[in-house]
Design an enzyme around this catalytic site. Sequence first.
Site, PDB file in Angstrom:
ATOM      1  N   GLU A 257       0.836  -1.207  -0.068  1.00 35.50           N
ATOM      2  CA  GLU A 257       0.019   0.208  -0.022  1.00 35.50           C
ATOM      3  C   GLU A 257       0.836   1.293  -0.160  1.00 35.50           C
ATOM      4  OE1 GLU A 257      -3.224   2.077   2.997  1.00 35.50           O
ATOM      5  OE2 GLU A 257      -1.895   0.482   3.871  1.00 35.50           O
ATOM      6  N   LYS A 316      -9.365   2.346  -2.876  1.00 32.51           N
ATOM      7  CA  LYS A 316      -9.935   2.057  -1.583  1.00 32.51           C
ATOM      8  C   LYS A 316     -11.286   2.851  -1.130  1.00 32.51           C
ATOM      9  CE  LYS A 316      -8.363   1.709   3.282  1.00 32.51           C
ATOM     10  NZ  LYS A 316      -7.155   2.170   4.061  1.00 32.51           N
ATOM     11  N   CYS A 366      -5.318  -2.622   3.048  1.00 33.01           N
ATOM     12  CA  CYS A 366      -4.972  -2.354   4.522  1.00 33.01           C
ATOM     13  C   CYS A 366      -6.218  -2.763   5.566  1.00 33.01           C
ATOM     14  CB  CYS A 366      -4.581  -1.030   4.763  1.00 33.01           C
ATOM     15  SG  CYS A 366      -3.904  -1.052   6.400  1.00 33.01           S
TER      16      CYS A 366
END
Length: 491
Positions: A257, A316, A366
């Site tokens: 990430e 995301k 994440c």
Amino acid sequence: MRFLIALLAGSASVFAYAPFGAMPLAFFSLAVLAALLTCAPGARSGFLLGFAWGFGAFVAGVSWLFVALHRYGGMPAPLAALAIGLFCAYLALFPGLIGALQARLQQGGAWRRAALFAGLWTLGEYLRGVLFTGFPWLAVGYTQVPPSPLAGFLPVLGVYGVGGLVAFVAALAVAADWRRRRQVVGVAAMVALLFVAGAGLRQIAWTQPVGEPLKVALLQTNIEQDLKWAPARLQDWLQVNARMVADNPAQLVVLPETTLPLLSDMLPRGYLDLLADYARAGGGDLVLGLFTRDADDNIYNAAVSLGSAPSQHYAKRHLVPFGEYSPPLFGWFYQLADIPMSDQTRGAPHQPPLAVGGQKVAVNICYEDLFGAELLDSLPEATLLLNISNLAWYGDSLALPQHLQIARARALETGRPMLRSTNTGMTAVVQPDGEVSARLPAFESGALHAEVRGYQGLTPYARWGDAAALGLAALALLGAVWLRSGRGRAA
């Protein structure tokens, strides 16, 4: 004294999670709470007991947030401690509510009390996982990944349902009258049945391999968070990422990430083309995490694929409050903390898997893999799950092994391998049965080379989501309340 015992029991629950893995402590911790609630004189006392338990559990379990706020976020230590204390107090409201309702409604025999506690626990953890975007970290079901026999229920009921089973067993053991042989035999038989059923479910292959084995290289850059954003080191980090891609050819190469600490349109000209050339030279594709920006200046935490297949991206969609965006009325928080790229935009709710390496790879970034039901949107199309993370924010803390434990639960729930590429750890390959087949040491730069298979098919949890667990919880609550006319009689 009762509230201190509840606080200590909650604090002890952290040892049931990774890296300690003392799974029986999850049952013991909840059993202590259930026993205290049995003697609670009313809802107020029950709330305070549940709150004390929850505050102890969350302070012990998410203390690593202090590292992010103070060491890397620049927040003064007293304010960081206060912020974490307030956050844990909010989280403790959920077990507090469970305690209040248990104390208010508990009547009748052992089975009803246990069913009530299990139903309340399931619904309470679910609400904690969805309200105000949710924070389901430390859901009790995560403690039951293999080798726990209850791991067999994860592909069926999900983590909330398994947490409800833990609560049921704990409360049943407390509520039973151990002087009555018949009741003891019944309780022991029920607990044994649950464990045997869980072990039996572990033998079922809910999903099946599809396609040829895929060679992957999961890269761990190990760039310290306090150095990552230093302008003087930018060229070094660009070279580190490019060299690791060039040195580790595979059908699927993955960088973690936000591995590049600037927006994609600010990268040196030709840099992404260079990475794509390295991936193609190895006969595969590269997936890397970076920040992107659209025509309206919206910033996204994204994963982008480069290489043999056409370039694709995932943005995301479940952002971290206070870290990636500011909730309404909390703009003052960023006057106290210095968090780079903290004004991000959510990605679209439904994004297709990336077609790379001959597989359909569902990316989650994440914190997103905490939300098991959201990962189901990519099924049954996706054959692999891929999590890219930057846990350098949390240093050498419990956050790293706890996050890997969460990934193990997601693999079991979906019947898919979960690949993890992280900046500092835990970079790993998790198989559909929840076992970690390969892992890099934390805080070392390296590449994890492995062969994985894509999987097709659906687990019961993938078909139903949390509906089955919530339905059972509702039935348990309705049964416990409806049968209150039998209060005073043993089960």
